[in-house]
Design a protein around this motif. Structure first.
Motif, short mmCIF file in Angstrom:
data_model
loop_
_atom_site.label_atom_id
_atom_site.label_comp_id
_atom_site.label_asym_id
_atom_site.label_seq_id
_atom_site.Cartn_x
_atom_site.Cartn_y
_atom_site.Cartn_z
N ASP A 112 0.82 -1.21 0.00
CA ASP A 112 0.00 0.00 0.00
C ASP A 112 0.86 1.26 0.00
OD1 ASP A 112 -2.35 -1.44 -0.02
OD2 ASP A 112 -2.76 -1.20 2.13
N GLU A 113 2.06 1.17 0.58
CA GLU A 113 2.94 2.35 0.63
C GLU A 113 3.53 2.69 -0.73
OE1 GLU A 113 5.80 1.60 3.72
OE2 GLU A 113 4.24 1.45 5.25
N PHE A 114 3.38 1.81 -1.70
CA PHE A 114 3.90 2.04 -3.04
C PHE A 114 2.84 2.68 -3.96
CE2 PHE A 114 6.78 -0.95 -1.25
CZ PHE A 114 7.97 -0.87 -1.94
N HIS A 115 1.59 2.77 -3.49
CA HIS A 115 0.52 3.35 -4.32
C HIS A 115 0.77 4.84 -4.55
CE1 HIS A 115 -2.45 0.30 -5.10
NE2 HIS A 115 -2.50 -0.07 -3.84
N SER A 116 0.38 5.30 -5.72
CA SER A 116 0.43 6.73 -6.00
C SER A 116 -0.65 7.45 -5.19
CB SER A 116 0.18 6.97 -7.50
OG SER A 116 -1.18 6.64 -7.81
N GLU A 117 -0.47 8.75 -5.03
CA GLU A 117 -1.48 9.55 -4.32
C GLU A 117 -2.83 9.45 -5.02
OE1 GLU A 117 -0.32 13.55 -3.33
OE2 GLU A 117 1.70 12.90 -2.79
N ALA A 118 -2.81 9.39 -6.35
CA ALA A 118 -4.06 9.29 -7.10
C ALA A 118 -4.78 7.97 -6.80
CB ALA A 118 -3.79 9.41 -8.60
N ASN A 119 -4.02 6.88 -6.71
CA ASN A 119 -4.64 5.59 -6.38
C ASN A 119 -5.24 5.62 -4.97
OD1 ASN A 119 -3.91 4.49 -8.82
ND2 ASN A 119 -2.50 2.98 -7.99
N SER A 137 -12.09 7.30 -1.79
CA SER A 137 -13.42 7.76 -2.19
C SER A 137 -14.36 6.61 -2.54
CB SER A 137 -13.31 8.73 -3.37
OG SER A 137 -12.91 8.03 -4.54
N GLY A 138 -13.88 5.36 -2.40
CA GLY A 138 -14.74 4.20 -2.62
C GLY A 138 -14.74 3.68 -4.04
N VAL A 139 -13.82 4.17 -4.88
CA VAL A 139 -13.75 3.72 -6.27
C VAL A 139 -12.63 2.67 -6.38
CG1 VAL A 139 -13.32 4.41 -8.66
CG2 VAL A 139 -14.53 5.96 -7.11
N PRO A 140 -12.99 1.44 -6.81
CA PRO A 140 -11.96 0.40 -6.93
C PRO A 140 -10.95 0.74 -8.04
CG PRO A 140 -14.10 -0.43 -7.65
CD PRO A 140 -14.31 0.97 -7.18
N LEU A 141 -9.72 0.28 -7.85
CA LEU A 141 -8.70 0.47 -8.89
C LEU A 141 -8.99 -0.48 -10.04
CD1 LEU A 141 -5.42 0.63 -6.77
CD2 LEU A 141 -6.85 2.52 -7.59
N ASP A 142 -8.71 0.00 -11.25
CA ASP A 142 -8.77 -0.87 -12.41
C ASP A 142 -7.35 -1.30 -12.76
OD1 ASP A 142 -7.65 1.39 -13.61
OD2 ASP A 142 -9.45 1.92 -14.71
N THR A 192 -16.60 -1.10 1.87
CA THR A 192 -17.47 -1.19 0.69
C THR A 192 -16.73 -1.73 -0.53
OG1 THR A 192 -17.00 1.12 0.18
CG2 THR A 192 -19.01 0.66 1.45
N LEU A 193 -15.41 -1.66 -0.54
CA LEU A 193 -14.65 -2.16 -1.69
C LEU A 193 -14.34 -3.65 -1.60
CD1 LEU A 193 -12.16 0.73 -2.56
CD2 LEU A 193 -14.31 0.13 -3.64
N ILE A 196 -12.93 -10.01 -8.20
CA ILE A 196 -11.82 -10.22 -9.15
C ILE A 196 -10.77 -11.20 -8.64
CG2 ILE A 196 -12.12 -7.93 -10.18
CD1 ILE A 196 -9.45 -7.14 -8.80
N LEU A 197 -10.91 -11.65 -7.37
CA LEU A 197 -9.92 -12.56 -6.79
C LEU A 197 -9.84 -13.86 -7.58
CD1 LEU A 197 -7.98 -13.43 -4.50
CD2 LEU A 197 -9.99 -14.28 -3.29
N GLU A 198 -8.63 -14.21 -7.99
CA GLU A 198 -8.34 -15.49 -8.63
C GLU A 198 -7.44 -16.25 -7.67
OE1 GLU A 198 -6.59 -14.57 -12.44
OE2 GLU A 198 -8.40 -13.55 -13.12
N PRO A 199 -7.97 -17.32 -7.02
CA PRO A 199 -7.18 -18.06 -6.05
C PRO A 199 -5.89 -18.61 -6.67
CG PRO A 199 -9.48 -18.75 -5.98
CD PRO A 199 -9.31 -17.87 -7.19
N LEU A 200 -4.93 -18.91 -5.81
CA LEU A 200 -3.70 -19.54 -6.26
C LEU A 200 -4.01 -20.79 -7.07
CD1 LEU A 200 -1.18 -19.48 -3.27
CD2 LEU A 200 -1.07 -18.17 -5.38
N ARG A 201 -3.32 -20.95 -8.16
CA ARG A 201 -3.49 -22.16 -8.97
C ARG A 201 -2.52 -23.22 -8.48
NH1 ARG A 201 -3.55 -20.43 -15.18
NH2 ARG A 201 -1.76 -21.77 -14.96
N PRO A 202 -2.81 -24.49 -8.78
CA PRO A 202 -1.92 -25.58 -8.33
C PRO A 202 -0.48 -25.42 -8.81
CG PRO A 202 -4.00 -26.48 -9.11
CD PRO A 202 -4.01 -25.01 -9.44
N ASP A 203 -0.27 -24.76 -9.95
CA ASP A 203 1.09 -24.61 -10.47
C ASP A 203 1.81 -23.38 -9.92
OD1 ASP A 203 -0.55 -22.81 -11.86
OD2 ASP A 203 0.55 -23.05 -13.75
#
Length: 188
Positions: free
Chosen positions: A47-54, A60-65, A139-140, A147-154
């Motif tokens: 989280d400390e690497f996010h830009s101020e805009a992110n 403001s409750g808007v998910p990142l794309d 709320t996010l 969008i969560l994709e669990p770890l795959r077996p590989d």
């Protein structure tokens, strides 16, 4: 960031790199810090690497794309690669929700393990609503879960039940990844 994970003398030892992943509120930071304290791996909070805009967008409750996430993920991969080049092992608290995100993170250090903290949304939502001072509103959670994709077996890593106490999650992660304690590289 804590610890330095450096070998004390001689040639650099092989490094280990771990990403503690999952949706916001799963306990990534707590578990990653615990792994750092137990093993000596250098901790970083993605989280400390996010830009101020992110940050402003999430606050403001808007998910990142994906467009907003790609530069952030590149920075995280570069940070781990730079630590690897220094002979420093790392543990990073990062959502890493999609396989494509994890693939990009794997472009950093030569080997990367994941610890996926997974569990019931109700448990995570309760944790999120109880924490103070974090910019990610509860709320996010639904957008992250969607969008969560669990770890795959590989994929190299382990899945742990977020319902367990943090101390148990830390010890399980260290044991299942073979990290050892008190060493930055877990004997590898």
């Amino acid at each position: 960031m804590t610890g330095d994970g450096r070998p004390t003398h001689g040639n650099p030892l092989p490094t280990r790199h771990v990403v503690v992943m999952g949706v916001s509120g799963a306990g990534k930071t707590t578990v990653a810090r615990g792994i750092s304290e137990l093993t000596g791996l250098t901790f970083a909070e993605a989280d400390e690497f996010h830009s101020e805009a992110n940050v402003a967008r999430m606050r403001s409750g808007v998910p990142l794309d994906d467009e907003a996430r790609w530069p952030w993920l590149h920075d995280l991969a570069a940070w781990m690669a730079a630590r690897h080049a220094e002979g420093v092992s790392t543990v990073l608290a990062c959502s890493a929700l999609k396989l494509s995100y994890r693939d990009l993170l794997r472009q950093g250090p030569p080997d990367l393990d994941f610890v996926h903290l997974d569990g019931p949304a109700e448990v995570i939502r309760e944790r999120m609503s109880g924490r103070a001072g974090h910019y990610m509103p509860a709320t996010l959670l639904d957008s992250q879960t969607a969008i969560l994709e669990p770890l795959r077996p590989d994929e190299s890593g382990v899945v742990l039940d977020v319902s367990l106490p943090p101390e148990q999650l830390v010890t399980a992660a260290v044991a299942r990844l073979g990290l050892g304690t008190g060493t930055a590289v877990g004997g590898r």
